[in-house]
Design a protein around this motif. Structure first.
Motif, mmCIF file in Angstrom:
data_model
loop_
_atom_site.group_PDB
_atom_site.id
_atom_site.type_symbol
_atom_site.label_atom_id
_atom_site.label_comp_id
_atom_site.label_asym_id
_atom_site.label_seq_id
_atom_site.Cartn_x
_atom_site.Cartn_y
_atom_site.Cartn_z
ATOM 1 N N ASP A 196 0.889 -1.224 -0.014
ATOM 2 C CA ASP A 196 -0.083 -0.077 0.044
ATOM 3 C C ASP A 196 0.857 1.110 0.028
ATOM 4 O O ASP A 196 0.733 2.262 -0.639
ATOM 5 N N PHE A 197 1.994 1.425 0.956
ATOM 6 C CA PHE A 197 3.006 2.424 0.974
ATOM 7 C C PHE A 197 3.479 2.661 -0.480
ATOM 8 O O PHE A 197 3.623 3.670 -0.841
ATOM 9 N N ALA A 198 3.889 1.436 -0.954
ATOM 10 C CA ALA A 198 4.886 1.526 -2.432
ATOM 11 C C ALA A 198 3.764 2.251 -3.453
ATOM 12 O O ALA A 198 4.377 3.251 -4.089
ATOM 13 N N TRP A 199 2.573 1.916 -3.292
ATOM 14 C CA TRP A 199 1.710 2.383 -4.533
ATOM 15 C C TRP A 199 1.078 3.715 -4.394
ATOM 16 O O TRP A 199 1.252 4.680 -5.288
ATOM 17 N N GLU A 200 0.953 4.141 -2.964
ATOM 18 C CA GLU A 200 0.755 5.492 -2.552
ATOM 19 C C GLU A 200 1.788 6.349 -2.997
ATOM 20 O O GLU A 200 1.536 7.548 -3.379
ATOM 21 N N THR A 201 2.828 5.967 -2.825
ATOM 22 C CA THR A 201 4.342 6.841 -3.094
ATOM 23 C C THR A 201 4.975 6.905 -4.224
ATOM 24 O O THR A 201 5.083 7.950 -4.804
ATOM 25 N N SER A 205 3.616 5.367 -7.374
ATOM 26 C CA SER A 205 2.793 5.068 -8.658
ATOM 27 C C SER A 205 2.729 6.299 -9.641
ATOM 28 O O SER A 205 2.399 5.907 -10.692
ATOM 29 N N SER A 206 3.127 7.329 -9.035
ATOM 30 C CA SER A 206 3.068 8.562 -10.090
ATOM 31 C C SER A 206 4.469 8.757 -10.727
ATOM 32 O O SER A 206 4.626 9.663 -11.665
ATOM 33 N N THR A 207 5.385 7.744 -10.202
ATOM 34 C CA THR A 207 6.766 8.216 -10.834
ATOM 35 C C THR A 207 7.050 7.593 -12.222
ATOM 36 O O THR A 207 6.073 6.571 -12.450
ATOM 37 N N ALA A 227 13.802 6.676 -7.983
ATOM 38 C CA ALA A 227 12.952 7.324 -7.169
ATOM 39 C C ALA A 227 12.822 6.308 -5.616
ATOM 40 O O ALA A 227 12.999 7.064 -4.711
ATOM 41 N N ILE A 228 12.754 4.994 -5.836
ATOM 42 C CA ILE A 228 12.843 4.186 -4.669
ATOM 43 C C ILE A 228 14.081 4.345 -4.116
ATOM 44 O O ILE A 228 13.934 4.315 -2.809
ATOM 45 N N CYS A 229 15.223 4.229 -4.662
ATOM 46 C CA CYS A 229 16.390 4.355 -4.032
ATOM 47 C C CYS A 229 16.824 5.614 -3.354
ATOM 48 O O CYS A 229 17.320 5.441 -2.281
ATOM 49 N N ASP A 230 16.203 6.910 -3.821
ATOM 50 C CA ASP A 230 16.278 7.899 -3.149
ATOM 51 C C ASP A 230 15.662 7.936 -1.855
ATOM 52 O O ASP A 230 16.244 8.302 -0.757
ATOM 53 N N LEU A 240 10.144 -2.723 -2.290
ATOM 54 C CA LEU A 240 9.246 -1.585 -2.947
ATOM 55 C C LEU A 240 9.278 -1.797 -4.224
ATOM 56 O O LEU A 240 8.245 -1.581 -5.107
ATOM 57 N N CYS A 241 10.636 -2.408 -5.076
ATOM 58 C CA CYS A 241 10.688 -2.422 -6.364
ATOM 59 C C CYS A 241 9.259 -3.583 -6.670
ATOM 60 O O CYS A 241 8.707 -3.477 -7.780
ATOM 61 N N ARG A 242 9.769 -4.810 -6.006
ATOM 62 C CA ARG A 242 8.619 -5.925 -6.196
ATOM 63 C C ARG A 242 7.280 -5.537 -6.067
ATOM 64 O O ARG A 242 6.416 -5.853 -6.735
ATOM 65 N N CYS A 243 7.097 -4.608 -5.302
ATOM 66 C CA CYS A 243 5.493 -3.946 -5.044
ATOM 67 C C CYS A 243 5.285 -3.267 -6.288
ATOM 68 O O CYS A 243 4.137 -3.382 -6.607
ATOM 69 N N MET A 244 6.073 -2.743 -6.955
ATOM 70 C CA MET A 244 5.893 -1.944 -8.032
ATOM 71 C C MET A 244 6.063 -2.526 -9.359
ATOM 72 O O MET A 244 6.279 -2.114 -10.492
ATOM 73 N N ASN A 245 5.964 -3.958 -9.161
ATOM 74 C CA ASN A 245 6.219 -4.973 -10.329
ATOM 75 C C ASN A 245 7.368 -5.020 -11.122
ATOM 76 O O ASN A 245 7.576 -5.128 -12.303
ATOM 77 N N ILE A 246 8.664 -4.503 -10.327
ATOM 78 C CA ILE A 246 9.961 -4.328 -10.801
ATOM 79 C C ILE A 246 10.784 -5.580 -10.350
ATOM 80 O O ILE A 246 11.080 -5.557 -9.095
#
Length: 268
Positions: free
Chosen positions: A118-123, A125-127, A136-139, A179-185
């Protein structure tokens, strides 16, 4: 450039103890060796070599009672170039990923994606998709976690690093990977040597290093959330789903690590 690397690890066992070791360099770097890289023991021990399901070069031993020291020392060729930053690497749709990559989208022992989704998609998804999203995740992870050797915890998961906001290199890697996996990476854990080459010397004792790789544009690319800048002289030892798969030793019985010395330095 040439890099000299190696280690001395001491284990104390109270009884004959089977152990799995992931202490050889990765097969992908063998062609760069300038000297032999073998594990040596300070007492007679038979070692069996095998390749695990992630193509890591591993060993099996039965450590006898008492103190056993495991060592290696080698020189290896390196390009001397910093990590490649693939700014144009595209993100694949899940349906287009190779079958063998899919496992690196799933949650694992230290990458508890279900608690971070949930946090990953909220944070994020707009990147933009692809490398920009990875950056962006690494930063975020680089700024969210404070590096502290005193806060190392072998039980800390990615969500634990997220809530504790402190840890060591493996904690940076686990959180960024999750976080990458949450974003399908797809993201996989890496362990190896990383010396202070091209950067100011770190006053802390040398250690093995953890980073990770993401699958974008048909290739795996190196990512380091702890340093968050391209580095020179990485020597890969192993890759896996998380730190469980690439633990330097897994003991099936009591085994105390009583000596730990790692060296990684440029040969003048």
């Amino acid at each position: 450039m040439k890099i000299r690397a190696g280690f001395h690890l001491g284990y104390e066992c109270i009884q004959p103890t089977p152990m799995l070791l992931v202490l050889n360099i990765h097969p992908s770097r063998r062609a760069d060796l300038l000297s032999e890289q073998v594990l040596t023991f300070d007492r007679p021990i038979e070692a069996w070599e095998y390749t695990d399901s992630f193509n890591n070069a591993c060993s099996r031993i039965v450590a006898p009672p008492g103190l056993t020291t495991i060592s290696t020392s080698f020189e290896i060729y390196d390009t001397g170039q910093a990590d490649v930053v693939p700014t144009e690497a595209v993100q694949h749709a899940i349906k287009d990923l190779p079958d063998e990559v899919l496992v690196f989208l799933l949650g694992s022992r230290y990458c508890d994606t279900d608690r971070l989704s949930d946090f990953a998609w909220e944070t994020f998804s707009s990147t933009p998709l692809g490398w920009a999203r990875v950056q962006a995740i690494c930063d975020f992870v680089h700024n969210h976690i404070t590096f502290d050797y005193q806060k190392a915890d072998v039980l800390r998961t990615a969500h634990g690093g997220f809530t504790d906001k402190s840890g060591v290199c493996r904690d940076f890697a686990h959180l960024a990977m999750a976080l990458c996996r949450c974003m399908n990476i797809p993201a996989r854990y890496c362990t190896g040597y990383l010396g202070d080459i091209g950067v100011p010397a770190d006053p802390n004792p040398m250690d093995f290093s953890a980073w990770f790789e993401v699958f974008l544009g048909g290739h795996w690319h190196t990512v380091d959330a702890r340093h968050n800048t391209p580095r020179i002289g990485r020597i890969l030892m192993a890759t896996g789903r998380d730190a469980t798969d690439v633990a330097m030793s897994t003991a099936f019985g009591p085994a105390k690590l009583s000596r730990f010395e790692v060296i990684t330095e440029e040969v003048p």
